[in-house]
Design an enzyme around this catalytic site. Structure first.
Site, PDB file in Angstrom:
ATOM      1  N   TRP A  26      40.019  -2.905  57.296  1.00 27.27           N
ATOM      2  CA  TRP A  26      40.912  -3.473  56.290  1.00 27.27           C
ATOM      3  C   TRP A  26      40.447  -4.841  55.802  1.00 27.27           C
ATOM      4  O   TRP A  26      40.922  -5.321  54.786  1.00 27.27           O
ATOM      5  CB  TRP A  26      42.326  -3.609  56.877  1.00 27.27           C
ATOM      6  CG  TRP A  26      42.309  -4.259  58.229  1.00 27.27           C
ATOM      7  CD1 TRP A  26      42.304  -3.613  59.441  1.00 27.27           C
ATOM      8  CD2 TRP A  26      42.226  -5.653  58.524  1.00 27.27           C
ATOM      9  NE1 TRP A  26      42.205  -4.531  60.462  1.00 27.27           N
ATOM     10  CE2 TRP A  26      42.168  -5.801  59.928  1.00 27.27           C
ATOM     11  CE3 TRP A  26      42.199  -6.813  57.739  1.00 27.27           C
ATOM     12  CZ2 TRP A  26      42.069  -7.029  60.566  1.00 27.27           C
ATOM     13  CZ3 TRP A  26      42.099  -8.045  58.375  1.00 27.27           C
ATOM     14  CH2 TRP A  26      42.038  -8.140  59.765  1.00 27.27           C
ATOM     15  N   ASN A  27      39.537  -5.521  56.520  1.00 23.86           N
ATOM     16  CA  ASN A  27      39.305  -6.938  56.187  1.00 23.86           C
ATOM     17  C   ASN A  27      38.525  -7.152  54.884  1.00 23.86           C
ATOM     18  O   ASN A  27      38.663  -8.190  54.251  1.00 23.86           O
ATOM     19  CB  ASN A  27      38.688  -7.708  57.355  1.00 23.86           C
ATOM     20  CG  ASN A  27      37.360  -7.155  57.799  1.00 23.86           C
ATOM     21  OD1 ASN A  27      36.988  -6.047  57.428  1.00 23.86           O
ATOM     22  ND2 ASN A  27      36.642  -7.910  58.594  1.00 23.86           N
ATOM     23  N   LYS A  37      37.293   7.568  54.950  1.00 23.10           N
ATOM     24  CA  LYS A  37      38.606   7.313  55.528  1.00 23.10           C
ATOM     25  C   LYS A  37      38.790   5.796  55.560  1.00 23.10           C
ATOM     26  O   LYS A  37      38.258   5.113  56.428  1.00 23.10           O
ATOM     27  CB  LYS A  37      38.718   7.872  56.947  1.00 23.10           C
ATOM     28  CG  LYS A  37      40.175   7.905  57.411  1.00 23.10           C
ATOM     29  CD  LYS A  37      40.362   7.687  58.879  1.00 23.10           C
ATOM     30  CE  LYS A  37      40.314   6.251  59.302  1.00 23.10           C
ATOM     31  NZ  LYS A  37      41.338   5.359  58.728  1.00 23.10           N
ATOM     32  N   PRO A  38      39.529   5.270  54.579  1.00 23.63           N
ATOM     33  CA  PRO A  38      39.734   3.822  54.573  1.00 23.63           C
ATOM     34  C   PRO A  38      40.757   3.438  55.636  1.00 23.63           C
ATOM     35  O   PRO A  38      41.456   4.304  56.173  1.00 23.63           O
ATOM     36  CB  PRO A  38      40.294   3.566  53.173  1.00 23.63           C
ATOM     37  CG  PRO A  38      41.003   4.832  52.811  1.00 23.63           C
ATOM     38  CD  PRO A  38      40.263   5.953  53.505  1.00 23.63           C
ATOM     39  N   GLY A  44      34.032  -1.521  62.195  1.00 21.12           N
ATOM     40  CA  GLY A  44      35.301  -1.746  62.888  1.00 21.12           C
ATOM     41  C   GLY A  44      35.037  -2.280  64.277  1.00 21.12           C
ATOM     42  O   GLY A  44      33.996  -2.890  64.529  1.00 21.12           O
ATOM     43  N   SER A  45      35.961  -2.004  65.175  1.00 26.60           N
ATOM     44  CA  SER A  45      35.876  -2.589  66.507  1.00 26.60           C
ATOM     45  C   SER A  45      34.814  -1.896  67.361  1.00 26.60           C
ATOM     46  O   SER A  45      34.489  -0.723  67.168  1.00 26.60           O
ATOM     47  CB  SER A  45      37.234  -2.482  67.195  1.00 26.60           C
ATOM     48  OG  SER A  45      37.602  -1.127  67.284  1.00 26.60           O
ATOM     49  N   GLU A  81      28.717  -0.902  62.551  1.00 23.89           N
ATOM     50  CA  GLU A  81      28.827  -2.347  62.346  1.00 23.89           C
ATOM     51  C   GLU A  81      30.090  -2.756  63.078  1.00 23.89           C
ATOM     52  O   GLU A  81      31.203  -2.512  62.595  1.00 23.89           O
ATOM     53  CB  GLU A  81      28.881  -2.637  60.839  1.00 23.89           C
ATOM     54  CG  GLU A  81      28.451  -4.049  60.507  1.00 23.89           C
ATOM     55  CD  GLU A  81      29.627  -4.986  60.513  1.00 23.89           C
ATOM     56  OE1 GLU A  81      29.881  -5.584  61.585  1.00 23.89           O
ATOM     57  OE2 GLU A  81      30.283  -5.128  59.485  1.00 23.89           O
ATOM     58  N   LEU A  82      29.915  -3.314  64.264  1.00 30.57           N
ATOM     59  CA  LEU A  82      31.048  -3.495  65.182  1.00 30.57           C
ATOM     60  C   LEU A  82      31.441  -4.969  65.296  1.00 30.57           C
ATOM     61  O   LEU A  82      31.166  -5.749  64.403  1.00 30.57           O
ATOM     62  CB  LEU A  82      30.681  -2.887  66.538  1.00 30.57           C
ATOM     63  CG  LEU A  82      30.150  -1.443  66.450  1.00 30.57           C
ATOM     64  CD1 LEU A  82      29.746  -0.920  67.813  1.00 30.57           C
ATOM     65  CD2 LEU A  82      31.183  -0.532  65.799  1.00 30.57           C
ATOM     66  N   CYS A  92      34.066 -10.233  60.730  1.00 30.62           N
ATOM     67  CA  CYS A  92      33.263 -10.044  61.940  1.00 30.62           C
ATOM     68  C   CYS A  92      32.137 -11.074  62.027  1.00 30.62           C
ATOM     69  O   CYS A  92      31.549 -11.252  63.082  1.00 30.62           O
ATOM     70  CB  CYS A  92      32.725  -8.625  62.004  1.00 30.62           C
ATOM     71  SG  CYS A  92      32.037  -8.096  60.452  1.00 30.62           S
ATOM     72  N   GLU A 149      37.000 -11.693  70.144  1.00 32.11           N
ATOM     73  CA  GLU A 149      37.137 -12.010  68.723  1.00 32.11           C
ATOM     74  C   GLU A 149      38.576 -12.437  68.440  1.00 32.11           C
ATOM     75  O   GLU A 149      39.507 -11.673  68.679  1.00 32.11           O
ATOM     76  CB  GLU A 149      36.854 -10.744  67.894  1.00 32.11           C
ATOM     77  CG  GLU A 149      35.492 -10.706  67.284  1.00 32.11           C
ATOM     78  CD  GLU A 149      35.345  -9.534  66.323  1.00 32.11           C
ATOM     79  OE1 GLU A 149      34.818  -9.751  65.236  1.00 32.11           O
ATOM     80  OE2 GLU A 149      35.744  -8.409  66.658  1.00 32.11           O
TER      81      GLU A 149
END
Ligand code: ADP
Length: 484
Positions: free
Chosen positions: A151-152, A175-176, A229-230, A251-252, A285, A382
């Site tokens: 979402w960021n 899938k947003p 995401g995470s 991309e975590l 991130c 984080e």
């Protein structure tokens, strides 16, 4: 697009969820409902994958120039509609309008870059090792792909996956994030208007992320998944990808250090620190999470940061002059609170902020902590909020050792005027992205991605399209006339 027009975009059509469920997107600035939309289930995702499978061969066969031109048209359309897209983003995500406009330009730049890269996919003809043979390397689209996005950056995290996928000749199902599906759907409208064939892109928002992702992960026809995401969810996807040996880009999470040496241009360091930290309220991130400042300049740097952050206007991002919007949801505020309380309990000094605001909305005030230690939560997890944790160091070796002491390896920043030191840090900091005297290193022509627990794969630059291309090799024999 009016609120009533939001629907799932599957196979070139706007439709409801098969199960008829719906969900609401809330504005984090005041809790109001921005829009209600269909809540996709696994059966809707399966439809989207089937449509992508049907569309794949034709899309891959189109001339690269035609695929690129489509991306360039949508990049132009995004820029032309920047104001509406930015307002929608601010309403669903919270970031101030100026930030949202910046993101729309950033998002469009990926479509433009990859629209141009479509024409620059090269194979190889290898040196002859047998006079009767010639050796060729081809690049082919990997096929049907899926993207799972956070979402960021509701627009840019999509375009930097979708741009290279479409340029390479892949179809994509997106899938947003369930928190920010509206920007994704608004962009799908632009692709539809630009004439993208049905099924090449589907956007499937829904609340049950594990179920929706489960469909793409289990389907062997989906050849690649790109996820931002995470780290926790990335690990789940990596395990699931094993069953069908799917390609992945992950991309975590990150935990960026920012190191400020006593020979730095201090004004530049403060300016860049504020930009890097406060973009998107610290919910990025690559946001600096640990500030290591050399002892002799630490008090000055701390005072300057507190002054700058203290002067920032907090409020609804749609209002003029607001620089700090709300965090994305209530849980985000609770997490920041937990981190700040842990630091203060452990002996850190609260220099600025340190609390949520009264009234509606998920606001947390810009915060500066001094005397932060490496064992505190802010130094390990984080924070994803507007918090500057300051810590003092004495020499370069100590700074590098402490900066690298994390499972993450996404971005690191440092400020110094010493050119030799810049090169030493470039060698020794274990991060995929380095900002040397620069708080905003990201751009469409550069490779973005992490080391260690921050994932693998690169987005952007000429590297970004490789994630969507397979390498094929052919040996052609029997070409010598009269050869046996
Ligand atoms: P963030 O901390 O940025 O919200 P998440 O990893 O929770 O990161 O979310 C990023 C994306 O992953 C979102 O689209 C979210 O819906 C999706 N997601 C969350 N949980 C899962 C899961 N178990 N499997 C697949 N996708 C998931």
């Amino acid at each position: 697009m009016s609120a009533s027009e939001y629907a799932l975009f599957i196979d070139g059509r706007w439709r409801d969820a098969r199960a008829g469920r719906r969900f609401a997107v809330e504005n984090p600035a005041d809790g109001s409902v921005v829009a209600e939309l269909p809540d996709a289930g696994p059966e809707d995702m399966a439809d989207a994958v089937a449509a992508a499978v049907r569309a794949q061969a034709d899309w891959a066969d189109r001339p690269a120039h035609e695929r690129g031109a489509m991306l360039l048209r949508v990049a132009d359309a995004m820029r032309a509609q920047s104001e509406e897209l930015a307002r929608l983003m601010t309403m669903e995500e919270g970031k101030p309008l100026a930030d949202a406009r910046g993101e729309i330009a950033y998002a469009a730049s990926f479509l433009e870059w990859f629209g141009q890269e479509a024409d620059r996919v090269y194979g190889d003809v290898l040196a002859v090792n047998d006079p009767g043979k010639r050796l060729f390397v081809f690049k082919r689209p990997v096929g049907v792909t899926a993207a799972i996005t956070p979402w960021n950056f509701p627009a840019a995290m999509i375009t930097r996956k979708l741009g290279p996928a479409l340029a390479a000749g892949c179809t994509m199902v997106i899938k947003p994030s369930e928190l920010t599906p509206l920007s994704a759907l608004a962009m799908a409208r632009l692709f539809e208007a630009a004439g993208l064939p049905p099924g090449v892109l589907s956007v499937v928002p829904g609340q049950d992320a594990p179920a929706l992702a489960g469909v793409v992960m289990a389907d062997a026809r989906v050849r690649k998944v790109s996820f931002t995401g995470s780290t926790e969810v990335g690990q789940i996807l990596m395990r699931q990808a094993a069953d069908t040996v799917k390609r992945l880009s992950l991309e975590l999470g990150g935990h960026a250090p920012m190191i400020v040496f006593d020979d730095a241009d201090l004004d530049l360091a403060v300016d860049q620190a504020v930009i890097a930290k406060m973009r998107g309220m610290g919910e990025t991130c690559v946001s600096p999470n640990r500030f290591y400042v050399q002892r002799s300049i630490a008090p000055r740097f701390g005072r300057a940061m507190a002054e700058r952050l203290g002067a920032m206007r907090v409020g609804n991002g749609l209002e003029d002059g607001v620089q700090v919007g709300p965090l994305v949801e209530a849980a985000a505020v609770t997490k920041v609170e937990r981190h700040v309380e842990d630091a203060v309990r452990g002996g850190a000094e609260l220099v600025l902020g340190g609390r949520r605001t009264d009234g509606p909305g998920h606001f947390y005030l810009p915060t500066v902590l001094a005397g932060v230690r490496d064992d505190m939560l802010v130094s390990r997890e984080e924070t994803f909020g507007p918090v500057v944790p300051l810590s003092v160091f004495d020499d370069e070796d100590e700074a590098v050792r402490r900066a690298n002491d994390t499972p993450y390896g996404l971005a690191a920043y440092f400020f110094t005027r010493d050119a030799a030191r810049v090169m030493r840090l470039a060698d020794h900091l274990e991060y995929g992205i380095l900002g040397a005297n620069d708080g905003l290193p990201s751009n469409a022509r550069a490779p973005f991605g992490g080391l260690k627990a921050s994932g693998f794969g690169r987005e952007g630059g000429r590297y970004g399209i490789d994630e969507y291309l397979d390498v094929k090799y052919m040996s052609l024999g029997g070409i010598r006339r009269g050869a046996p």
